[in-house]
Design an enzyme around this catalytic site. Structure first.
Site, PDB file in Angstrom:
ATOM      1  N   HIS A  54       0.852  -1.189   0.000  1.00 10.25           N
ATOM      2  CA  HIS A  54       0.000   0.000   0.000  1.00 10.25           C
ATOM      3  C   HIS A  54       0.894   1.248   0.000  1.00 10.25           C
ATOM      4  CE1 HIS A  54      -3.943  -1.898   1.787  1.00 10.25           C
ATOM      5  NE2 HIS A  54      -3.501  -2.548   0.730  1.00 10.25           N
ATOM      6  N   GLU A  56       1.009   3.841   1.884  1.00  8.85           N
ATOM      7  CA  GLU A  56       1.549   4.238   3.193  1.00  8.85           C
ATOM      8  C   GLU A  56       2.746   3.392   3.604  1.00  8.85           C
ATOM      9  OE1 GLU A  56      -1.613   3.466   2.377  1.00  8.85           O
ATOM     10  OE2 GLU A  56      -3.022   4.162   3.898  1.00  8.85           O
TER      11      GLU A  56
END
Lengths: 150, 150
Positions: A54, A56
């Site tokens: 992801h 992040e």
């Protein structure tokens, strides 16, 4: 333009990179206390065959590598979509000071939608701001899923 | 010896590798439906300067890389300590079928101690078994923290 909005525009540019390679368009940027950009990332789950890739997580890994320290306690993470449980947990584990996100993730968001992870007695919980460029952050996702269906 | 216990012994051997380099001793092993070992991992947070380098994340990344697929839906993950929110989220994101853990993490566990992430309406929740070689999995941690204090 205000600083949070400016950084979210950069996160949106990261989301566009994901969009361009057929990935769910989510982007992230990490900035330190001196407003220096430390790292950027965008969703690469399909491209990298990785369930943890992801936006992040990629930005956090890069930031810690750059700072040679797993503690990112002087940092703010900007992300276009409300973090999932994995990413919300990673943000806490990394001791990130502040999270700013754009759109809500009604089905999977761990800072407000599904539940709020930071209301639990964790070792560390960051400050949170939501709804920064919410419309733009949501629109790129809507466009992606609309194209996917057609 | 039963299969779950046998796999947890391998996860404990991974935890020992973390212990030997001064990391919090947690280890993980991922096995597929045919009882083939796909990957192993141990905590490397300090060594790698990475807040996401928990045993589970390392094992998940390796397994997905090996299978060239982010979906690990035919896999069981064995881990010596109850997963934190980040790792519990990653296990769900990876569609892992079953999680088996040893010791409870009273302060940070996301499958029972702090809360149970899998009671929320996630896209995917694995089956869970706890307390496999619980004493051994807890003892290596107690020994680590006792040495750290002295």
């Amino acid at each position: 333009m205000l600083f949070d909005e400016e950084m979210m525009l950069l996160a949106l540019a990261e989301a566009q990179k994901a969009y361009d390679i057929g990935e769910i368009p989510v982007g992230a940027v990490i900035v330190d206390d001196e407003e220096k950009i430390i790292s950027k990332g965008y969703n690469r789950r399909e491209r990298d065959n990785s369930p943890v890739a992801h936006a992040e997580i990629i930005a956090i890994e890069k930031a810690a590598y750059f700072k040679k320290n797993w503690r990112l306690n002087d940092c703010t993470l900007y992300v276009t979509l409300e973090p999932c449980p994995m990413c919300a947990g990673a943000i806490s584990n990394a001791r990130i000071k502040r999270v700013v996100y754009g759109a809500f993730d009604e089905k999977g968001g761990a800072l407000s939608s599904l539940f709020n992870l930071y209301e639990l007695p964790l070792n560390h919980a960051p400050m949170v701001r939501s709804r920064v460029l919410e419309r733009e952050c949501g629109e790129i996702l809507s466009k992606f899923f609309k194209n996917l269906r057609s």
